[in-house]
Design a protein around this motif. Structure first.
Motif, PDB file in Angstrom:
ATOM      1  N   VAL A   1       1.180  -1.616   0.212  1.00  0.00           N
ATOM      2  CA  VAL A   1      -0.082  -0.028  -0.059  1.00  0.00           C
ATOM      3  C   VAL A   1       1.245   1.340  -0.171  1.00  0.00           C
ATOM      4  O   VAL A   1       0.357   1.873  -0.587  1.00  0.00           O
ATOM      5  CB  VAL A   1      -0.752   0.112   0.914  1.00  0.00           C
ATOM      6  CG1 VAL A   1      -1.644   0.634   1.221  1.00  0.00           C
ATOM      7  CG2 VAL A   1      -1.774  -0.965   1.485  1.00  0.00           C
ATOM      8  N   GLU A   2       2.017   1.489   0.503  1.00  0.00           N
ATOM      9  CA  GLU A   2       2.591   2.711   1.000  1.00  0.00           C
ATOM     10  C   GLU A   2       4.340   2.062   0.340  1.00  0.00           C
ATOM     11  O   GLU A   2       4.490   3.330   0.204  1.00  0.00           O
ATOM     12  CB  GLU A   2       3.094   2.462   2.337  1.00  0.00           C
ATOM     13  CG  GLU A   2       1.480   3.281   3.512  1.00  0.00           C
ATOM     14  CD  GLU A   2       0.744   4.458   2.577  1.00  0.00           C
ATOM     15  OE1 GLU A   2       1.898   4.900   2.029  1.00  0.00           O
ATOM     16  OE2 GLU A   2      -0.387   4.456   2.046  1.00  0.00           O
ATOM     17  N   GLY A   3       4.717   1.829  -0.370  1.00  0.00           N
ATOM     18  CA  GLY A   3       6.245   1.018  -0.765  1.00  0.00           C
ATOM     19  C   GLY A   3       7.160   0.830   0.766  1.00  0.00           C
ATOM     20  O   GLY A   3       7.584   1.137   0.360  1.00  0.00           O
ATOM     21  N   LEU A   4       6.451   0.569   2.166  1.00  0.00           N
ATOM     22  CA  LEU A   4       7.574   0.811   2.893  1.00  0.00           C
ATOM     23  C   LEU A   4       7.932  -0.360   3.056  1.00  0.00           C
ATOM     24  O   LEU A   4       7.151  -1.291   3.719  1.00  0.00           O
ATOM     25  CB  LEU A   4       6.531   2.364   4.285  1.00  0.00           C
ATOM     26  CG  LEU A   4       6.848   1.555   5.467  1.00  0.00           C
ATOM     27  CD1 LEU A   4       8.463   2.857   5.350  1.00  0.00           C
ATOM     28  CD2 LEU A   4       6.362   2.069   6.346  1.00  0.00           C
ATOM     29  N   LEU A   5       8.873  -0.540   3.478  1.00  0.00           N
ATOM     30  CA  LEU A   5       9.361  -2.190   3.573  1.00  0.00           C
ATOM     31  C   LEU A   5       9.702  -2.332   5.573  1.00  0.00           C
ATOM     32  O   LEU A   5      10.341  -1.435   5.316  1.00  0.00           O
ATOM     33  CB  LEU A   5      10.866  -2.200   2.957  1.00  0.00           C
ATOM     34  CG  LEU A   5      10.502  -2.830   1.477  1.00  0.00           C
ATOM     35  CD1 LEU A   5      12.360  -2.958   0.861  1.00  0.00           C
ATOM     36  CD2 LEU A   5       9.827  -3.964   1.124  1.00  0.00           C
ATOM     37  N   LEU A   6       8.840  -3.235   5.768  1.00  0.00           N
ATOM     38  CA  LEU A   6       8.927  -3.194   7.452  1.00  0.00           C
ATOM     39  C   LEU A   6       9.395  -4.929   7.497  1.00  0.00           C
ATOM     40  O   LEU A   6       8.837  -5.765   7.172  1.00  0.00           O
ATOM     41  CB  LEU A   6       8.384  -3.334   8.005  1.00  0.00           C
ATOM     42  CG  LEU A   6       7.189  -1.907   7.849  1.00  0.00           C
ATOM     43  CD1 LEU A   6       5.882  -1.910   8.944  1.00  0.00           C
ATOM     44  CD2 LEU A   6       7.410  -0.418   8.422  1.00  0.00           C
ATOM     45  N   ASP A   7      10.448  -4.987   8.528  1.00  0.00           N
ATOM     46  CA  ASP A   7      11.089  -6.560   9.020  1.00  0.00           C
ATOM     47  C   ASP A   7       9.989  -7.178   9.660  1.00  0.00           C
ATOM     48  O   ASP A   7       9.130  -6.408  10.502  1.00  0.00           O
ATOM     49  CB  ASP A   7      12.481  -6.154   9.384  1.00  0.00           C
ATOM     50  CG  ASP A   7      12.331  -5.800  11.781  1.00  0.00           C
ATOM     51  OD1 ASP A   7      12.197  -6.348  12.097  1.00  0.00           O
ATOM     52  OD2 ASP A   7      12.402  -4.423  11.110  1.00  0.00           O
ATOM     53  N   PRO A   8       9.815  -8.107   9.961  1.00  0.00           N
ATOM     54  CA  PRO A   8       8.822  -9.027  10.225  1.00  0.00           C
ATOM     55  C   PRO A   8       9.004  -9.378  12.226  1.00  0.00           C
ATOM     56  O   PRO A   8       8.027  -9.698  12.636  1.00  0.00           O
ATOM     57  CB  PRO A   8       8.451 -10.761   9.600  1.00  0.00           C
ATOM     58  CG  PRO A   8       9.975 -10.321   9.280  1.00  0.00           C
ATOM     59  CD  PRO A   8      10.270  -9.182   8.978  1.00  0.00           C
ATOM     60  N   VAL A   9      10.184  -8.434  12.253  1.00  0.00           N
ATOM     61  CA  VAL A   9      10.348  -8.380  13.795  1.00  0.00           C
ATOM     62  C   VAL A   9      10.458  -7.107  14.410  1.00  0.00           C
ATOM     63  O   VAL A   9       9.788  -7.509  15.475  1.00  0.00           O
ATOM     64  CB  VAL A   9      12.006  -9.690  14.090  1.00  0.00           C
ATOM     65  CG1 VAL A   9      11.989  -9.248  15.265  1.00  0.00           C
ATOM     66  CG2 VAL A   9      12.033 -10.484  13.225  1.00  0.00           C
TER      67      VAL A   9
END
Length: 59
Positions: free
Chosen positions: A4-12
């Motif tokens: 949606v926002e193009g923001l990569l977030l790590d899953p931890v």
């Protein structure tokens, strides 16, 4: 967030922090007129440890 926002977030770390933020918004703890700063401190390098799982959920 990536779709949606193009923001990569790590899953931890950053992914869980964003999930907590979204939960507070959904519960009404944070209103639409409040200013919220989500300080993304990185974590992109951690994405490589989860490449297979992330690619599966991306499609």
């Amino acid at each position: 967030m990536a779709k949606v926002e193009g923001l990569l977030l790590d899953p931890v770390y950053s992914g869980r922090a964003m999930a907590g933020l979204l939960d507070l918004i959904r519960k009404g703890v944070l209103g639409s007129k409040e200013t919220v700063v989500f300080w993304h401190t990185g974590g992109t390098s951690a994405l490589f440890a989860y490449d297979e799982g992330l690619m599966e959920s991306a499609w």
